[in-house]
Design an enzyme around this catalytic site. Structure first.
Site, PDB file in Angstrom:
ATOM      1  CD  GLU A  29     -61.630 -24.786  -3.132  1.00 48.30           C
ATOM      2  OE1 GLU A  29     -62.494 -24.196  -2.449  1.00 48.30           O
ATOM      3  OE2 GLU A  29     -60.516 -24.314  -3.363  1.00 48.30           O
ATOM      4  CG  ASP A  30     -66.844 -22.952  -1.238  1.00 48.58           C
ATOM      5  OD1 ASP A  30     -65.784 -22.965  -1.901  1.00 48.58           O
ATOM      6  OD2 ASP A  30     -67.115 -22.025  -0.449  1.00 48.58           O
TER       7      ASP A  30
ATOM      8  CG  ASP B 117     -65.456 -16.281  -8.770  1.00 50.75           C
ATOM      9  OD1 ASP B 117     -65.818 -16.204  -9.944  1.00 50.75           O
ATOM     10  OD2 ASP B 117     -65.532 -15.312  -7.995  1.00 50.75           O
TER      11      ASP B 117
HETATM   12  P1  IMP Z   1     -61.640 -17.645  -6.443  1.00 51.20           P
HETATM   13  O1  IMP Z   1     -60.292 -17.562  -5.790  1.00 51.20           O
HETATM   14  O2  IMP Z   1     -61.965 -16.410  -7.233  1.00 51.20           O
HETATM   15  O3  IMP Z   1     -61.849 -18.901  -7.237  1.00 51.20           O
HETATM   16  O4  IMP Z   1     -62.696 -17.576  -5.292  1.00 51.20           O
HETATM   17  C1  IMP Z   1     -63.050 -18.651  -4.541  1.00 51.20           C
HETATM   18  C2  IMP Z   1     -63.707 -18.213  -3.253  1.00 51.20           C
HETATM   19  O5  IMP Z   1     -64.444 -16.992  -3.410  1.00 51.20           O
HETATM   20  C3  IMP Z   1     -64.700 -19.252  -2.822  1.00 51.20           C
HETATM   21  O6  IMP Z   1     -64.091 -20.260  -2.037  1.00 51.20           O
HETATM   22  C4  IMP Z   1     -65.710 -18.416  -2.062  1.00 51.20           C
HETATM   23  O7  IMP Z   1     -65.290 -18.243  -0.735  1.00 51.20           O
HETATM   24  C5  IMP Z   1     -65.697 -17.069  -2.748  1.00 51.20           C
HETATM   25  N1  IMP Z   1     -66.777 -16.948  -3.745  1.00 51.20           N
HETATM   26  C6  IMP Z   1     -66.655 -16.825  -5.097  1.00 51.20           C
HETATM   27  N2  IMP Z   1     -67.850 -16.715  -5.686  1.00 51.20           N
HETATM   28  C7  IMP Z   1     -68.767 -16.771  -4.695  1.00 51.20           C
HETATM   29  C8  IMP Z   1     -70.211 -16.726  -4.678  1.00 51.20           C
HETATM   30  O8  IMP Z   1     -70.915 -16.614  -5.699  1.00 51.20           O
HETATM   31  N3  IMP Z   1     -70.774 -16.821  -3.444  1.00 51.20           N
HETATM   32  C9  IMP Z   1     -70.069 -16.940  -2.292  1.00 51.20           C
HETATM   33  N4  IMP Z   1     -68.728 -16.987  -2.275  1.00 51.20           N
HETATM   34  C10 IMP Z   1     -68.081 -16.908  -3.465  1.00 51.20           C
END
Ligand code: IMP
Length: 182
Positions: free
Chosen positions: A99-100, A103
């Site tokens: 994963e990148d 969050d």
């Molecule tokens: P989560 O489901 O909230 O964990 O979000 C994950 C996804 O949100 C990542 O794979 C990114 O595509 C996007 N994302 C969350 N934070 C960032 C950020 O700081 N920059 C760019 N994309 C983000």
């Protein structure tokens, strides 16, 4: 110019590559007796997985999933749709989800549920960035983590803001006026 849109560099190209070598060494040691399948998520993890796979010293297979997440440009709502599935069968295989950024963890939780249902021999996560301050799902098996990031929106090295800035070689924060103008 692209770089003029950046207020601050959080992780330089050199820092990213040095950390990536450490992650690759750990993965190579842990999976030495197996041939893992690295599952990466388009498009954000594209650069990370390309560099990580070239830094590991064991044979690995590589496959991709693509998803869209619903939500604003800077946050996901946790509602995820699979738009490209894996080509490979994963039953009985050692799968490492690359994963990148994690969050809230909702996207990773969705992907884990999807992959677990296919009965892999093992399933772990490698993420370049971890924004723990915003975590909602705290049961993720994150075995490899590049950097902890503060609660700010970051771009570059695959990460986008409205589909732009993925091609920055470093990870940084956009100038507020760039965000305000879009
Ligand atoms: P989560 O489901 O909230 O964990 O979000 C994950 C996804 O949100 C990542 O794979 C990114 O595509 C996007 N994302 C969350 N934070 C960032 C950020 O700081 N920059 C760019 N994309 C983000």
């Amino acid at each position: 110019m692209l770089h003029d849109h950046i207020e601050r560099v959080l992780f330089s190209e050199a820092q990213i590559h040095a950390r990536l070598e450490e992650l690759a060494a750990a993965i190579s040691a842990d999976y030495a007796q197996t041939t893992p399948l690295l599952v990466s998520v388009l498009k954000g993890a594209l650069y990370f997985v390309a560099d990580l796979t070239r830094a590991v010293s064991i044979p690995v297979a590589l496959d991709f999933m693509a998803i869209t997440s619903y939500g604003s440009a800077q946050a996901t709502s946790g509602a995820v749709r699979l738009i490209k599935d894996l080509d490979e069968e994963i039953s009985g295989r050692h799968v490492l989800l690359v994963e990148d950024i994690i969050d809230t963890g909702l996207t990773a939780a969705y992907l884990l549920r999807t992959l677990r249902a296919r009965d892999p021999a093992s399933l772990r996560i490698c993420t370049l960035l971890d924004k723990t301050a915003r975590r909602i799902v705290d049961t993720l098996p994150i075995s490899y983590r590049g950097f902890e990031v503060p609660d700010m929106f970051v771009v570059g090295y695959g990460l986008d803001y409205r589909q732009l800035y993925r091609n920055l070689p470093y990870i940084g924060v956009l100038k507020p006026e760039v965000v305000a103008a879009t």
